[in-house]
Design a protein around this motif. Structure first.
Motif, PDB file in Angstrom:
ATOM      1  N   PHE A  59       0.726  -1.031   0.131  1.00  0.00           N
ATOM      2  CA  PHE A  59       0.024  -0.151  -0.050  1.00  0.00           C
ATOM      3  C   PHE A  59       0.919   1.359   0.042  1.00  0.00           C
ATOM      4  CE2 PHE A  59      -3.190  -2.559   2.303  1.00  0.00           C
ATOM      5  CZ  PHE A  59      -3.984  -2.951   1.136  1.00  0.00           C
ATOM      6  N   LEU A  60       2.179   0.996  -0.113  1.00  0.00           N
ATOM      7  CA  LEU A  60       3.040   2.249   0.425  1.00  0.00           C
ATOM      8  C   LEU A  60       2.712   3.102   1.140  1.00  0.00           C
ATOM      9  CD1 LEU A  60       3.563   3.207  -3.540  1.00  0.00           C
ATOM     10  CD2 LEU A  60       4.786   1.945  -2.203  1.00  0.00           C
ATOM     11  N   LEU A  61       2.215   2.494   2.386  1.00  0.00           N
ATOM     12  CA  LEU A  61       1.744   3.197   3.501  1.00  0.00           C
ATOM     13  C   LEU A  61       2.638   2.902   5.024  1.00  0.00           C
ATOM     14  CD1 LEU A  61      -0.880   4.378   4.909  1.00  0.00           C
ATOM     15  CD2 LEU A  61      -1.654   2.145   5.377  1.00  0.00           C
ATOM     16  N   ASP A  62       3.100   4.002   5.570  1.00  0.00           N
ATOM     17  CA  ASP A  62       3.755   4.351   6.674  1.00  0.00           C
ATOM     18  C   ASP A  62       2.929   3.889   7.907  1.00  0.00           C
ATOM     19  OD1 ASP A  62       5.971   4.196   8.522  1.00  0.00           O
ATOM     20  OD2 ASP A  62       6.258   6.429   8.366  1.00  0.00           O
ATOM     21  N   VAL A  63       2.825   2.702   8.568  1.00  0.00           N
ATOM     22  CA  VAL A  63       1.895   2.599   9.798  1.00  0.00           C
ATOM     23  C   VAL A  63       2.749   2.766  11.094  1.00  0.00           C
ATOM     24  CG1 VAL A  63       0.678   0.763  10.901  1.00  0.00           C
ATOM     25  CG2 VAL A  63       0.591   0.766   8.217  1.00  0.00           C
TER      26      VAL A  63
END
Length: 82
Positions: A59-63
């Motif tokens: 998701f190219l998501l920084d969680v």
């Protein structure tokens, strides 16, 4: 009519936040699924780092780590592993 000001922006922000939350849940579910497949009949080992890595890759998501840990704990309980 003052109450209507910003309603669309607030709704869009809420939808965006809900979408981000769903993406974190999907990342946690996939991290659990992959850990179960790797474990076979052994113990399931999955960490918040696995959730963060899956979200970053797909998701190219920084969680944030604390959010990943909370969602992972909740999903493990829901799926009967916690």
């Amino acid at each position: 009519m003052i109450g209507w000001r910003g309603r669309r922006e607030r709704a869009e922000a809420r939808r965006g936040a809900e979408h981000e939350g769903r993406r974190v849940v999907v990342a946690a579910d996939w991290a659990i699924t992959l850990a179960v497949r790797e474990a076979g009949t052994g113990p399931v080992r999955v960490s918040p780092g696995d959730v963060r890595a899956w979200a970053a890759e797909h998701f190219l998501l920084d969680v944030p780590a604390d959010l990943a840990a909370d969602v992972l704990t909740a999903r493990l309980r829901l799926r009967g592993y916690g």
